[in-house]
Design a protein around this motif. Structure first.
Motif, PDB file in Angstrom:
ATOM      1  N   LEU A  85     184.699 -25.740  24.826  1.00  0.00           N
ATOM      2  CA  LEU A  85     184.757 -26.611  25.987  1.00  0.00           C
ATOM      3  C   LEU A  85     183.390 -26.685  26.663  1.00  0.00           C
ATOM      4  N   ASN A  86     182.655 -25.578  26.690  1.00  0.00           N
ATOM      5  CA  ASN A  86     181.315 -25.594  27.282  1.00  0.00           C
ATOM      6  C   ASN A  86     180.386 -26.543  26.541  1.00  0.00           C
ATOM      7  N   GLN A  87     180.503 -26.564  25.208  1.00  0.00           N
ATOM      8  CA  GLN A  87     179.664 -27.471  24.419  1.00  0.00           C
ATOM      9  C   GLN A  87     180.032 -28.919  24.684  1.00  0.00           C
ATOM     10  N   LYS A  88     181.322 -29.188  24.836  1.00  0.00           N
ATOM     11  CA  LYS A  88     181.747 -30.544  25.189  1.00  0.00           C
ATOM     12  C   LYS A  88     181.165 -30.956  26.535  1.00  0.00           C
ATOM     13  N   MET A  89     181.247 -30.069  27.505  1.00  0.00           N
ATOM     14  CA  MET A  89     180.731 -30.372  28.837  1.00  0.00           C
ATOM     15  C   MET A  89     179.217 -30.580  28.808  1.00  0.00           C
ATOM     16  N   LYS A  90     178.532 -29.817  27.966  1.00  0.00           N
ATOM     17  CA  LYS A  90     177.082 -29.965  27.820  1.00  0.00           C
ATOM     18  C   LYS A  90     176.739 -31.352  27.280  1.00  0.00           C
TER      19      LYS A  90
END
Length: 258
Positions: A237-242
Protein backbone atom coordinates in the motif's frame (compact mmCIF):
# COMPACT_ATOMS: atom_id res chain seq x y z
CA UNK A 1 5.40 -6.59 -32.36
CA UNK A 2 3.27 -7.93 -29.53
CA UNK A 3 3.57 -6.96 -25.89
CA UNK A 4 2.50 -9.58 -23.33
CA UNK A 5 1.33 -8.35 -19.94
CA UNK A 6 1.17 -10.74 -16.98
CA UNK A 7 -1.99 -9.65 -15.20
CA UNK A 8 -3.62 -12.82 -13.94
CA UNK A 9 -2.04 -13.88 -10.67
CA UNK A 10 -3.49 -13.51 -7.21
CA UNK A 11 -0.35 -11.58 -6.31
CA UNK A 12 0.13 -9.73 -3.06
CA UNK A 13 -2.93 -8.24 -1.44
CA UNK A 14 -1.82 -4.64 -0.92
CA UNK A 15 -5.14 -3.46 0.49
CA UNK A 16 -8.80 -4.39 0.75
CA UNK A 17 -9.12 -2.98 -2.77
CA UNK A 18 -6.94 -5.73 -4.25
CA UNK A 19 -9.25 -8.43 -2.91
CA UNK A 20 -12.04 -6.95 -5.03
CA UNK A 21 -10.16 -6.48 -8.30
CA UNK A 22 -6.99 -7.70 -10.03
CA UNK A 23 -3.96 -5.77 -8.82
CA UNK A 24 -3.21 -4.45 -12.35
CA UNK A 25 -6.61 -2.73 -12.23
CA UNK A 26 -5.81 -0.75 -9.08
CA UNK A 27 -5.79 2.88 -10.08
CA UNK A 28 -3.03 5.47 -10.05
CA UNK A 29 -4.39 8.92 -10.85
CA UNK A 30 -7.79 7.50 -11.71
CA UNK A 31 -6.49 4.97 -14.26
CA UNK A 32 -5.42 1.33 -13.72
CA UNK A 33 -1.67 0.80 -13.40
CA UNK A 34 -2.09 -1.56 -16.37
CA UNK A 35 -3.14 1.45 -18.47
CA UNK A 36 0.00 3.35 -17.38
CA UNK A 37 2.22 0.48 -18.50
CA UNK A 38 0.45 0.22 -21.85
CA UNK A 39 0.74 3.98 -22.38
CA UNK A 40 4.51 3.72 -22.06
CA UNK A 41 4.76 0.95 -24.64
CA UNK A 42 2.40 2.86 -26.91
CA UNK A 43 4.63 5.96 -26.68
CA UNK A 44 7.40 3.90 -28.32
CA UNK A 45 5.06 2.64 -31.03
CA UNK A 46 4.06 -0.75 -29.61
CA UNK A 47 0.27 -1.05 -29.61
CA UNK A 48 -0.50 -4.76 -29.94
CA UNK A 49 -1.10 -6.21 -26.47
CA UNK A 50 -1.85 -9.70 -25.17
CA UNK A 51 -3.03 -9.63 -21.55
CA UNK A 52 -2.65 -12.83 -19.54
CA UNK A 53 -5.66 -12.55 -17.25
CA UNK A 54 -6.88 -14.88 -14.53
CA UNK A 55 -7.99 -13.57 -11.15
CA UNK A 56 -11.27 -11.68 -11.75
CA UNK A 57 -10.39 -11.62 -15.45
CA UNK A 58 -13.88 -10.44 -16.37
CA UNK A 59 -13.12 -7.08 -14.75
CA UNK A 60 -10.24 -6.46 -17.16
CA UNK A 61 -12.44 -7.30 -20.14
CA UNK A 62 -15.25 -5.10 -18.88
CA UNK A 63 -12.90 -2.18 -18.23
CA UNK A 64 -11.59 -2.17 -21.80
CA UNK A 65 -15.11 -2.45 -23.22
CA UNK A 66 -16.22 0.49 -21.09
CA UNK A 67 -13.07 2.48 -21.85
CA UNK A 68 -13.84 2.31 -25.56
CA UNK A 69 -17.35 3.61 -24.96
CA UNK A 70 -16.53 6.20 -22.30
CA UNK A 71 -13.88 7.88 -24.43
CA UNK A 72 -16.03 8.09 -27.57
CA UNK A 73 -19.24 9.80 -28.64
CA UNK A 74 -21.99 7.22 -29.15
CA UNK A 75 -25.33 7.21 -30.95
CA UNK A 76 -27.79 4.49 -29.97
CA UNK A 77 -30.33 4.25 -32.76
CA UNK A 78 -33.41 2.21 -31.90
CA UNK A 79 -35.66 3.63 -34.63
CA UNK A 80 -34.98 0.87 -37.13
CA UNK A 81 -33.53 -2.04 -35.29
CA UNK A 82 -30.75 -1.75 -32.75
CA UNK A 83 -27.68 0.13 -33.95
CA UNK A 84 -24.78 1.69 -32.12
CA UNK A 85 -22.70 4.28 -33.96
CA UNK A 86 -19.32 5.34 -32.58
CA UNK A 87 -18.19 8.89 -33.33
CA UNK A 88 -14.88 10.64 -32.68
CA UNK A 89 -13.02 7.77 -31.05
CA UNK A 90 -10.52 9.12 -28.53
CA UNK A 91 -8.94 5.83 -27.51
CA UNK A 92 -5.36 4.89 -28.21
CA UNK A 93 -4.65 2.85 -31.37
CA UNK A 94 -4.46 -0.34 -29.36
CA UNK A 95 -5.21 -3.92 -30.27
CA UNK A 96 -5.87 -5.73 -26.99
CA UNK A 97 -6.30 -9.50 -26.71
CA UNK A 98 -7.39 -10.55 -23.21
CA UNK A 99 -6.94 -14.24 -22.45
CA UNK A 100 -8.24 -16.11 -19.41
CA UNK A 101 -5.07 -18.04 -18.52
CA UNK A 102 -6.53 -19.62 -15.38
CA UNK A 103 -6.83 -18.71 -11.74
CA UNK A 104 -3.89 -20.66 -10.32
CA UNK A 105 -1.59 -20.81 -13.35
CA UNK A 106 2.01 -19.77 -12.75
CA UNK A 107 3.75 -17.03 -14.77
CA UNK A 108 5.43 -19.40 -17.23
CA UNK A 109 2.21 -21.32 -17.66
CA UNK A 110 0.32 -18.12 -18.43
CA UNK A 111 2.83 -17.24 -21.11
CA UNK A 112 2.58 -20.77 -22.55
CA UNK A 113 -1.21 -20.44 -22.77
CA UNK A 114 -1.02 -17.35 -25.02
CA UNK A 115 1.55 -18.81 -27.42
CA UNK A 116 -1.01 -19.11 -30.21
CA UNK A 117 -1.71 -15.38 -30.01
CA UNK A 118 1.98 -14.49 -30.30
CA UNK A 119 3.05 -16.72 -33.14
CA UNK A 120 6.61 -17.24 -34.31
CA UNK A 121 7.98 -13.77 -33.68
CA UNK A 122 10.01 -11.74 -31.21
CA UNK A 123 7.81 -10.31 -28.47
CA UNK A 124 8.05 -8.27 -25.27
CA UNK A 125 6.74 -9.14 -21.83
CA UNK A 126 6.36 -7.40 -18.51
CA UNK A 127 4.38 -7.55 -15.30
CA UNK A 128 1.12 -5.73 -14.77
CA UNK A 129 2.02 -4.09 -11.47
CA UNK A 130 5.13 -1.99 -12.00
CA UNK A 131 6.08 1.17 -13.90
CA UNK A 132 9.40 2.25 -15.35
CA UNK A 133 10.94 4.95 -17.54
CA UNK A 134 13.14 2.57 -19.51
CA UNK A 135 13.58 3.46 -23.19
CA UNK A 136 11.81 0.49 -24.74
CA UNK A 137 13.14 1.21 -28.22
CA UNK A 138 16.72 1.09 -26.91
CA UNK A 139 15.90 -2.10 -25.00
CA UNK A 140 14.64 -3.75 -28.19
CA UNK A 141 17.65 -2.54 -30.19
CA UNK A 142 19.95 -4.04 -27.55
CA UNK A 143 18.10 -7.35 -27.73
CA UNK A 144 18.37 -7.51 -31.50
CA UNK A 145 22.08 -6.62 -31.38
CA UNK A 146 23.18 -9.57 -29.25
CA UNK A 147 21.13 -12.28 -30.99
CA UNK A 148 20.33 -14.26 -27.84
CA UNK A 149 16.97 -15.75 -26.88
CA UNK A 150 16.07 -13.39 -24.05
CA UNK A 151 16.75 -9.99 -22.55
CA UNK A 152 15.56 -8.66 -19.23
CA UNK A 153 15.85 -5.19 -17.76
CA UNK A 154 18.12 -5.01 -14.73
CA UNK A 155 18.00 -2.32 -12.05
CA UNK A 156 19.81 -1.86 -8.74
CA UNK A 157 17.28 -1.92 -5.91
CA UNK A 158 17.14 -3.11 -2.32
CA UNK A 159 14.25 -5.45 -3.03
CA UNK A 160 13.61 -9.16 -2.73
CA UNK A 161 13.24 -9.84 -6.42
CA UNK A 162 15.09 -12.08 -8.86
CA UNK A 163 18.81 -11.43 -8.36
CA UNK A 164 21.17 -11.55 -11.31
CA UNK A 165 24.82 -12.46 -11.74
CA UNK A 166 25.80 -10.26 -14.69
CA UNK A 167 29.08 -10.67 -16.57
CA UNK A 168 31.13 -7.90 -18.20
CA UNK A 169 29.41 -8.47 -21.57
CA UNK A 170 25.91 -8.08 -20.02
CA UNK A 171 25.22 -11.80 -20.20
CA UNK A 172 23.36 -13.21 -17.24
CA UNK A 173 25.47 -16.01 -15.79
CA UNK A 174 22.98 -16.97 -13.10
CA UNK A 175 19.43 -16.15 -12.08
CA UNK A 176 18.14 -16.63 -8.56
CA UNK A 177 14.68 -15.72 -7.39
CA UNK A 178 13.85 -13.85 -4.16
CA UNK A 179 16.80 -13.91 -1.85
CA UNK A 180 18.02 -11.67 0.95
CA UNK A 181 18.10 -8.01 -0.03
CA UNK A 182 21.70 -7.16 -0.89
CA UNK A 183 21.65 -4.35 -3.48
CA UNK A 184 22.40 -6.60 -6.43
CA UNK A 185 20.88 -6.11 -9.90
CA UNK A 186 17.32 -7.42 -10.00
CA UNK A 187 14.95 -8.38 -12.76
CA UNK A 188 12.60 -5.41 -13.21
CA UNK A 189 10.59 -7.11 -15.93
CA UNK A 190 10.43 -5.32 -19.30
CA UNK A 191 11.72 -8.41 -21.09
CA UNK A 192 12.18 -9.33 -24.74
CA UNK A 193 11.96 -12.94 -25.91
CA UNK A 194 12.48 -14.94 -29.04
CA UNK A 195 9.81 -17.61 -29.62
CA UNK A 196 12.27 -20.32 -28.53
CA UNK A 197 11.28 -19.35 -24.97
CA UNK A 198 8.22 -21.58 -25.38
CA UNK A 199 10.52 -24.60 -25.51
CA UNK A 200 11.50 -23.79 -21.92
CA UNK A 201 7.89 -23.69 -20.68
CA UNK A 202 6.32 -27.00 -19.70
CA UNK A 203 2.84 -26.56 -18.23
CA UNK A 204 0.64 -24.45 -15.95
CA UNK A 205 2.96 -25.07 -13.00
CA UNK A 206 5.99 -23.53 -14.73
CA UNK A 207 7.27 -20.42 -12.97
CA UNK A 208 8.97 -18.24 -15.57
CA UNK A 209 11.36 -16.74 -13.02
CA UNK A 210 12.66 -20.14 -11.90
CA UNK A 211 13.63 -23.00 -14.21
CA UNK A 212 13.09 -21.25 -17.59
CA UNK A 213 15.19 -18.15 -16.82
CA UNK A 214 17.71 -20.19 -14.85
CA UNK A 215 18.10 -22.60 -17.80
CA UNK A 216 18.39 -19.72 -20.27
CA UNK A 217 21.21 -18.30 -18.14
CA UNK A 218 22.93 -21.71 -18.05
CA UNK A 219 22.61 -21.96 -21.84
CA UNK A 220 24.16 -18.51 -22.33
CA UNK A 221 20.91 -17.23 -23.85
CA UNK A 222 19.90 -14.64 -21.25
CA UNK A 223 21.15 -11.06 -21.47
CA UNK A 224 20.54 -8.02 -19.29
CA UNK A 225 19.82 -4.44 -20.28
CA UNK A 226 20.99 -2.13 -17.50
CA UNK A 227 18.53 0.59 -16.57
CA UNK A 228 19.70 3.38 -14.27
CA UNK A 229 16.48 5.36 -14.22
CA UNK A 230 13.16 4.97 -12.46
CA UNK A 231 11.43 1.69 -11.69
CA UNK A 232 8.82 0.92 -9.06
CA UNK A 233 6.65 -2.10 -8.43
CA UNK A 234 3.37 -1.89 -6.52
CA UNK A 235 3.54 -4.69 -3.95
CA UNK A 236 2.48 -2.71 -0.90
CA UNK A 237 0.00 0.00 0.00
CA UNK A 238 2.90 2.37 0.71
CA UNK A 239 4.24 1.81 -2.80
CA UNK A 240 0.82 2.52 -4.26
CA UNK A 241 0.59 5.74 -2.28
CA UNK A 242 4.09 6.71 -3.42
CA UNK A 243 3.10 6.28 -7.07
CA UNK A 244 -0.13 8.17 -6.49
CA UNK A 245 1.77 11.09 -4.93
CA UNK A 246 4.17 11.22 -7.88
CA UNK A 247 1.28 11.27 -10.33
CA UNK A 248 -0.66 13.95 -8.47
CA UNK A 249 2.47 16.12 -8.21
CA UNK A 250 2.85 16.10 -12.00
CA UNK A 251 6.30 14.52 -11.61
CA UNK A 252 5.67 10.88 -12.43
CA UNK A 253 8.96 9.64 -13.97
CA UNK A 254 7.24 6.90 -15.99
CA UNK A 255 4.92 9.35 -17.76
CA UNK A 256 6.89 9.76 -20.98
CA UNK A 257 3.79 10.49 -23.07
CA UNK A 258 2.08 13.89 -23.42
Amino acid sequence: MKVVLLAGGLGTRISEESTLRPKPMIEIGGMPILWHIMKEYSYYGFNDFVICAGYRQHMIKEWFADYYLYTSDITFDFTEGNEMIVHDKKTEPWKVTIVDTGLNTMTGGRLKRVQKYIGDETFMLTYGDGVCDVNIKDLLDFHISHGKAATLTAVIMDEEKGHLDIAYDNSVRAFREKNVSDSKPINAGYMVFEPVIFDYLKDDDTVLEKEPLEKLAEDGQLMSYSHHGFWQCMDTLNQKMKLEEMWESGKAPWKVWD
